[in-house]
Design an enzyme around this catalytic site. Sequence first.
Site, mmCIF file in Angstrom:
data_model
loop_
_atom_site.group_PDB
_atom_site.id
_atom_site.type_symbol
_atom_site.label_atom_id
_atom_site.label_comp_id
_atom_site.label_asym_id
_atom_site.label_seq_id
_atom_site.Cartn_x
_atom_site.Cartn_y
_atom_site.Cartn_z
ATOM 1 N N HIS A 54 0.874 -1.168 0.000
ATOM 2 C CA HIS A 54 0.000 0.000 0.000
ATOM 3 C C HIS A 54 0.916 1.224 0.000
ATOM 4 C CE1 HIS A 54 -2.353 -3.109 2.209
ATOM 5 N NE2 HIS A 54 -3.397 -2.579 1.589
ATOM 6 N N ASP A 57 2.338 1.844 3.366
ATOM 7 C CA ASP A 57 3.279 0.854 3.903
ATOM 8 C C ASP A 57 4.707 1.321 3.641
ATOM 9 O OD1 ASP A 57 1.129 -0.855 4.446
ATOM 10 O OD2 ASP A 57 1.327 -1.903 2.530
#
Length: 395
Positions: A54, A57
């Site tokens: 993501h 992340d």
Amino acid sequence: MTLQPTPADRFTFGLWTVGWTGADPFGVATRPALDPVEAVHKLSELGAYGITFHDNDLVPFDATASERELILKNFKAALAETGLKTPMVTTNLFSHPVFKDGGFTSNDRSVRRFALSKVLQNIDLAAELGAETFVMWGGREGSEYDGSKDLSAALDRMKEGVDTAAAYIKDKGYGLRIALEPKPNEPRGDIFLPTVGHGLAFIAQLEHGDIVGLNPETGHEQMAGLNFTHGIAQALWAGKLFHIDLNGQRGIKYDQDLVFGHGDLTSAFFTVDLLENGFPNGGPKYDGPRHFDYKPSRTDGYDGVWESAKSNMSMYLLLKERALAFRADPDVQEALKTSGVFELGEPTLAAGETTADLLADASAFAEFDADAAAQRSFAFVRLNQLAIEHLLGAR
């Protein structure tokens, strides 16, 4: 068959999986944060093909432009050094409190505009890194109270968001496809597009549905009490299995995210059988990454994290070995024939036959002996027993 994975196996891991610190709704983290660069190098050492993420992340939500630039520079350098790929990228529209009522379907229009802009910018990054698939998981797109949403308007807004992203991909000439990830609930009480079937029906309504497919996850379908192999089979049959998330789940409960095969082992076997062998009568085959979306046990340190990553790949390779032997077994081929599996591949109507021809065929109805046909034994238990014997290594 070797159980040592190589990039040719196309195993991929989410950065959020091996990087999960163990924090959950009932407790704080049990492991320190993992440097994405370390994750790249370690997964490469283990034989993985790629890493996915993501946006947040990799780059924190509140990172400055200079911080973002440095993080991406280091991440790209690690990818170049190891040869690890980034086949898929996705966007976090669920962690920050601004998304507490969703991204694309928030009742707050300004939040929807922010979410869509965030997605479009992340599409640029996905294309820059050579990703092939852009996953959309609407974890906060849903409700706890039925009266809190105009459900028709919510689906309109979801369609608007996905179509806008797909049109952007086309306008930019990016080689990306969008994969929607269904889930029935958690974190919302009810999530929009809860299953593969809902996802397929939604895609049929899109203006740019030609580049939109699905990313089914083992545990998500099983949380709804559904058969995961059936779900991915229908997505594959429809030409919409763009990506897949593999993990383990035991029954209808919270999303366990166990190591693949550590939940319903028989289901995992038939999932691998379909992915590796395809349909018994031929048809479309899945050729994308085998992506693991799981959580390493919060009871372990990072030594256990890397063991769990290896376990996912080992389980898949073990099941692949068993599945290949299963299909190659002459007894299994005979059992498939006896059970009528190959007969199911024959069209019910003959080539060129019309409904008038069918109705005129006395053998199809007037002379058909239903009682005699009812005596046929399909021997499905025998076929399944052979599968279990192969699964357990008894054949």
